[in-house]
Design a protein around this motif. Structure first.
Motif: not given
Length: 558
Positions: A135-155
């Motif tokens: 996805g789009a990148n702003f300051l190494d913050n990629y739109l489609y990073s799965g980080e928040e989903i995996v740590q919140r949803g344990k998937v």
């Protein structure tokens, strides 16, 4: 320090050591060993990230990709790979590479390495013309990073690259150029995940596809093709289905000839045309497939000629006849309440001009363009329906909102509701859920009456209000939390209300008895569950409009 203190310190050291050890390290895949990076998220919380794992060999031009030959030694998968070759957003140059069939994996861990986790595979949007797995990148913050989903949803989250534009979707409509190369790429990525994800701690028998826009339609195509039978258990379509008018190319040869002429290839036979296209510079081919070429005097949706096709193979029939293949797949399908605003802004620019009125005849002209296959009668009946509540003197705002409602209904909502109905009709155990996302747009120069524009749900699904908290209000973190909870619960159980994450209210299934849907916004309560979404308009597009005779269709006007 006394002996008790020594014991405590040793115990703490053991705990920390155990937590630090909660990483997969090197993982054996079918192609060889891969190693990503490990990130500590908190006490006894870690995440492994693998970026750029090859799931297929570099594809031959206008060919279905082949399995990757593998590698020796340890492959460091710590950087995202290039997107597939595509036009830039200005459409004046290209970016990316033909060597692009790679995927990324995010894996959460607790005190111990995870096993048996649900797997969510993301397919990106971009009108089948642009897009990439990060996805789009702003300051190494990629739109489609799965980080928040995996740590919140344990998937586990996986994102997959696939070919787009000319190289992904040009088709001659016959065996010389069957098309759908981008869909084949997606399928190969899904099949790779099914074969390999167990080594990463995932459950190969619990794969959920999710995607937005062209990726959303792709999710639908992937559960309809017979090639994915048994590979996919659940699916989420966000703003697009296989039945969307922009999701299927009805006259692919017309567009293939336009591109061939642009790059100087013959068009007398499809064999000679494809023979030439296969040896033409890929950058020239990609540039020839941009939207500027198709400067058509019609609604912009009819300029999206590079799209999936009914090829008799990956899609053996029209998608409406393939829903039996998804009979056992749990399915969520929904739209944003003003998905059509993006297209409306191109088709009738005055919609976004605060002081400029939008004449009613512009709405009628748009209707004529959208309903051209049914002729003047369709334009008249459609116009009567959409203006029936206007009164004698509709306000500027009323007319502008009507234009957006029309584009939303025609391009997104009506086809999504049709797909929802077909999934329910053919279900053999697969559950069906419907939603509308209605968080008002955060784009400052949009009209004050704006709801959720196309793609505005993505920032919440991927948890950006948590990643960049200063850019959002607390209410935006609320809706992000709700979406991640519903989506990951669904991945765990097939029921968005049931899983490890708390939700603000139960989301009932869409059934033959009650066509219920959930309105998703910053304040979700029991009253957010509603029925019969825009029923008169859905009935019109699903029944009345379809029953009108088709007039002789003409190719787009260049």
């Amino acid at each position: 320090m006394g002996s008790w203190g020594t014991v405590v310190c040793l115990a703490f050291a053991v705990c920390v050591g155990t937590a630090s050890a909660a990483t997969l390290g090197a993982v054996l895949t079918e192609g060889g060993m891969v190693e990503g990076t490990s990130k500590k998220l908190g006490f006894r919380k870690h995440m492994d990230v693998f970026k750029g794992i090859p799931f297929a060999a570099q594809p031959g031009r206008f060919e279905v990709a082949k399995p990757h030959p593998g590698w020796s030694g340890l492959l460091k998968t710590t950087e995202f790979k290039q997107r597939c070759l595509q036009v830039t957003l200005t459409q004046s140059s290209t970016r990316g590479s033909e060597d692009c069939l790679y995927l990324n994996i995010w894996v959460p861990h607790g005190a111990q390495v995870s096993t048996g986790l649900p797997v969510m595979v993301y397919l990106y949007g971009g009108a089948f013309l642009v897009g990439g797995s990060q996805g789009a990148n702003f300051l190494d913050n990629y739109l489609y990073s799965g980080e928040e989903i995996v740590q919140r949803g344990k998937v586990i989250v996986v994102s997959v690259n696939y070919r787009v534009g000319t190289l992904g979707f040009l088709s001659t409509g016959d065996t010389n150029g069957p098309g759908n190369y981008g869909l084949w790429d997606q399928h190969m990525g899904i099949a790779w995940v099914h074969r390999n994800i167990k080594a990463f701690g995932g459950d190969p028998d619990n794969i959920t596809l999710f995607g937005e826009s062209a990726g959303s339609a792709s999710v639908n195509f992937q559960i309809l093709t017979p090639y994915n039978k048994g590979l996919v258990r659940r699916a989420i379509s966000q703003s697009g289905v296989a039945l969307s008018p922009w999701a299927l190319s009805k006259d692919p040869l017309y567009w293939a000839k336009q591109i061939a002429q642009k790059v100087g290839c013959p068009t007398d036979t499809t064999a000679s045309m494809m023979g030439c296209l296969k040896i033409t510079d890929p950058v020239a081919l990609t540039l020839a497939g941009n939207l500027k070429l198709f400067n058509i005097n019609e609604p912009v949706v009819y300029g999206l000629g590079l799209a999936p096709v009914v090829d008799g193979d990956f899609l053996p029939e029209h998608p409406s006849n393939l829903f039996h293949n998804a009979a056992e797949v749990d399915y969520i399908a929904g739209t944003n309440d003003m998905d059509g605003h993006l297209f409306a802004g191109f088709d009738i620019p005055s919609v976004n001009e605060r002081w400029t009125p939008t004449p009613p005849e512009d709405l009628y002209g748009l209707l004529r363009g959208l309903t051209k296959e049914k002729g003047e009668r369709a334009a008249n009946t459609s116009y009567d329906l959409y203006t029936q509540s206007w009164g004698a003197e509709p306000t500027k705002e009323t007319i502008k909102k009507t234009v957006v409602e029309l584009e939303t209904d025609f391009l997104f909502l009506a086809p999504t509701q049709a797909a929802t109905h077909l999934h329910l009709k053919h279900s053999k155990g697969g559950r069906t859920y419907s939603y509308v996302f209605s968080v008002p747009s955060r784009i400052p120069f949009f009209p004050s009456w704006m709801g959720a524009d196309h793609a505005e749900d993505l920032q919440y699904v991927f948890g950006k209000p948590f990643t960049t908290p200063l850019a959002y209000f607390p209410r935006h973190r609320d809706v992000s939390k709700y979406l991640i909870a519903y989506w990951t619960n669904f991945a765990w159980t097939g029921n968005p209300s049931d899983g490890g994450s708390k939700v603000p209210c139960a989301w009932p299934a869409y059934t033959k008895v009650k066509q219920q849907y959930l309105e998703i916004n910053t304040k979700i309560t029991a009253s957010s569950v509603k029925e019969n979404l825009r029923s008169p308009f859905m009935k019109y597009w699903g029944e009345t409009f379809r029953s009108l005779p088709t007039v002789e269709s003409q190719p787009p006007t260049i």
